[in-house]
Design an enzyme around this catalytic site. Structure first.
Site, PDB file in Angstrom:
ATOM      1  N   ASP A 183      26.630 -21.822  10.178  1.00 54.39           N
ATOM      2  CA  ASP A 183      25.527 -22.761   9.965  1.00 54.39           C
ATOM      3  C   ASP A 183      25.827 -24.137  10.551  1.00 54.39           C
ATOM      4  O   ASP A 183      26.989 -24.490  10.799  1.00 54.39           O
ATOM      5  CB  ASP A 183      25.268 -22.944   8.462  1.00 54.39           C
ATOM      6  CG  ASP A 183      24.607 -21.742   7.819  1.00 54.39           C
ATOM      7  OD1 ASP A 183      24.502 -20.697   8.489  1.00 54.39           O
ATOM      8  OD2 ASP A 183      24.198 -21.842   6.655  1.00 54.39           O
ATOM      9  N   HIS A 210      17.858 -22.790  11.110  1.00 49.64           N
ATOM     10  CA  HIS A 210      18.426 -23.379   9.889  1.00 49.64           C
ATOM     11  C   HIS A 210      17.684 -24.686   9.544  1.00 49.64           C
ATOM     12  O   HIS A 210      18.250 -25.552   8.885  1.00 49.64           O
ATOM     13  CB  HIS A 210      19.925 -23.647  10.103  1.00 49.64           C
ATOM     14  CG  HIS A 210      20.678 -23.958   8.841  1.00 49.64           C
ATOM     15  ND1 HIS A 210      20.472 -23.301   7.651  1.00 49.64           N
ATOM     16  CD2 HIS A 210      21.671 -24.883   8.591  1.00 49.64           C
ATOM     17  CE1 HIS A 210      21.291 -23.775   6.729  1.00 49.64           C
ATOM     18  NE2 HIS A 210      22.029 -24.747   7.267  1.00 49.64           N
ATOM     19  N   HIS A 236      17.877 -30.245   8.124  1.00 51.07           N
ATOM     20  CA  HIS A 236      18.672 -29.819   6.965  1.00 51.07           C
ATOM     21  C   HIS A 236      18.179 -30.400   5.634  1.00 51.07           C
ATOM     22  O   HIS A 236      18.972 -30.820   4.791  1.00 51.07           O
ATOM     23  CB  HIS A 236      20.145 -30.196   7.166  1.00 51.07           C
ATOM     24  CG  HIS A 236      21.089 -29.277   6.429  1.00 51.07           C
ATOM     25  ND1 HIS A 236      21.406 -29.427   5.100  1.00 51.07           N
ATOM     26  CD2 HIS A 236      21.796 -28.191   6.856  1.00 51.07           C
ATOM     27  CE1 HIS A 236      22.268 -28.490   4.729  1.00 51.07           C
ATOM     28  NE2 HIS A 236      22.523 -27.718   5.788  1.00 51.07           N
ATOM     29  N   HIS A 270      30.650 -22.346   8.561  1.00 51.57           N
ATOM     30  CA  HIS A 270      29.985 -23.441   9.272  1.00 51.57           C
ATOM     31  C   HIS A 270      30.759 -23.737  10.557  1.00 51.57           C
ATOM     32  O   HIS A 270      31.972 -24.001  10.501  1.00 51.57           O
ATOM     33  CB  HIS A 270      29.925 -24.700   8.395  1.00 51.57           C
ATOM     34  CG  HIS A 270      29.094 -24.514   7.158  1.00 51.57           C
ATOM     35  ND1 HIS A 270      29.582 -23.852   6.051  1.00 51.57           N
ATOM     36  CD2 HIS A 270      27.829 -24.901   6.869  1.00 51.57           C
ATOM     37  CE1 HIS A 270      28.638 -23.840   5.101  1.00 51.57           C
ATOM     38  NE2 HIS A 270      27.566 -24.465   5.577  1.00 51.57           N
TER      39      HIS A 270
END
Length: 487
Positions: free
Chosen positions: A292, A343, A347, A434
């Site tokens: 991510d 994603h 965020h 990540h």
């Protein structure tokens, strides 16, 4: 005396002329008799040939009708038979009795109309027309009901019938379970199925566009399909009339192979969905590595180097704002065979956003990824894993969370990352990491080696889920998923 002699001579010379005339008359008479006899014989022969041809036609007609009757008997369809005959045309109609699809009255009317079309196709030649109801199996759960008229043209020189174009009405598709016609809602049962088909439509329009960059906004803004759209289906394909839009496309036909995850396959020709889904070996163990928050110019290339060296595939859930700033990295991700997914753009906590703001987050990310690598992402991982039914509906994408959390963002320690993944790893797991974390770069070689020692193979999220994931659902692993409303 001389004069008398002359007279006698003249008379004597005229006698042959009279005889010649008689001879000519006699010859003409004989010729007429011969010709009359010849024509009479020829006419007789023609009549005999016509009679023989008619007899052959009738015999072949009888044989063909016997075949048709045997087929009707085997069909098990109760019918009332009517038959009309002339020297040149035989018409046989089987009107179904108490049919559960077409009423007797409707069947009779439709078969009569189809019969007229079939007759016209014979173009006044000798022939046979058979009108009937046909019921053909499509799958274990579906039959096709269709009224048909079959024209058969008689070819005398070949002494046989040849079937021409068959005339049919609009068929009905009947479910074995209910005994009723299949509806669009039966075929496409859930809202998530419609949203999944929407994604396929967008991708297909995109793939067919000559100037993809010019049409991307129109594709992203395409009105969503719903049950009010005119949707025509057969067991072989699905055709959808689209709402007014700027793509220039108002109707689209889809192959079931492309939408197999979103339809009830009981009502589809099995041949049309053959090999629609990736097949995983039940004797092997699989895992999906996911990353991510990237792409990050300092760390993502290192992650890609490791994956390439270890021959492992992964899925990258990218932030739109990072995609826009690192397009070359996105291209490399795709070029090396990894999956690209969304994603969000900035965020945020998606449930906290308005519908408009949420839609913008998804749309902007889709566009950024498209502009970087020419792909429209199929899957969405919401930041922090935060999603609900409204988020799932507005986003219109499958929600992909995880069942193994490396907590690399929290520990920032390679050893702890490796240990946490090792102790919580299960078959068919989705592992969260990540690619912006330096500790993840350090930990990744050991993570992959440990998984391989345990017999795991690496696949993308799409492959792990066998491409059967759909919007309105949240997926934690291949065997752990639920409707967003049930979270």
């Amino acid at each position: 005396m001389e004069e008398n002699n002359g007279t006698r001579s003249s008379r004597h010379l005229q006698k042959p002329k009279n005889n010649l005339g008689k001879n000519v008359f006699t010859l003409l008479s004989i010729l007429l008799v011969v010709l009359f006899g010849f024509f009479a014989y020829t006419f007789y022969q023609m009549k005999q040939a016509e009679a023989k041809a008619q007899k052959t036609f009738e015999q072949k007609t009888t044989a063909l009708l016997q075949e048709v009757q045997e087929e009707r008997n085997q069909s098990g369809i109760p019918s009332e038979k009517t038959e009309k005959k002339t020297d040149d045309l035989v018409t046989v109609t089987y009107i179904p009795k108490e049919d559960k699809v077409f009423s007797v009255q409707d069947s009779q009317k439709e078969l009569a109309a189809l019969t007229q079309k079939a007759k016209k196709s014979l173009k006044n030649k000798k022939g046979l027309v058979v009108a009937k109801l046909e019921v053909n199996p499509v799958s274990d759960q579906l039959d096709t009901y269709e009224l048909v008229a079959e024209p058969y043209t008689w070819y005398k020189e070949k002494n046989r019938f040849i079937r021409g174009k068959v005339f049919t009405n609009t068929p009905a598709y009947i479910s074995h379970k209910t005994g009723k016609a299949v509806t669009v809602k039966d075929l496409i049962p859930e809202e998530g199925d419609l949203l999944g088909i929407q994604q396929v439509i967008q991708q297909k329009i995109f793939d067919q566009a000559k100037n993809k960059a010019a049409i991307i906004d129109s594709i992203l803004d395409l009105p969503r399909i719903n049950y009010q759209n005119k949707i025509d289906f057969t067991p072989n394909e699905l055709t959808i009339n689209l709402a007014q839009n700027k793509t220039g496309i108002n109707k689209i036909t889809l192959d079931y192979k492309d939408i197999a995850a979103y339809v009830n396959t009981d009502f589809v020709n099995p041949e049309k969905i053959k090999d629609a889904f990736p097949q995983l070996d039940s004797n092997k163990k699989y895992v999906a590595l996911t990353f991510d928050d990237g792409p990050n110019p300092a760390t993502t290339p290192k992650i890609l180097d490791i994956l390439k060296n270890k021959k492992a595939s992964a899925t990258f859930f990218m932030l739109g704002e990072n995609v826009s700033a690192n397009k070359d990295i996105v291209k490399r991700v795709v070029a090396e065979g990894h999956e690209v997914a969304s994603h969000s753009y900035t965020h945020p906590v998606l449930p906290s956003l308005s519908d408009a703001a949420l839609k913008k987050e998804i749309r902007d990310t889709d566009k950024a990824i498209f502009e970087a690598c020419g792909i429209l992402p199929r899957n969405l991982r919401p930041p922090y894993g935060a999603a609900d039914e409204r988020v799932a509906r507005v986003a219109g994408k499958p929600i992909i969370n995880w069942d193994v959390d490396s907590e690399d963002w929290k520990s920032k320690n390679a050893g702890m990352i490796q240990g946490r993944i090792k102790t919580s790893l299960t078959e068919n797991a989705i592992v969260l990491m990540h690619d912006i974390q330096p500790a993840t770069v350090e930990a990744l070689p050991g993570v992959i080696d440990n998984m391989r020692q345990q017999g795991f193979e690496f696949v993308s999220v799409d492959t792990l889920l066998k491409k059967q994931q759909k919007p309105m659902y949240v997926y934690f692993g291949a065997e752990d998923y639920r409707l967003a409303k049930d979270l």
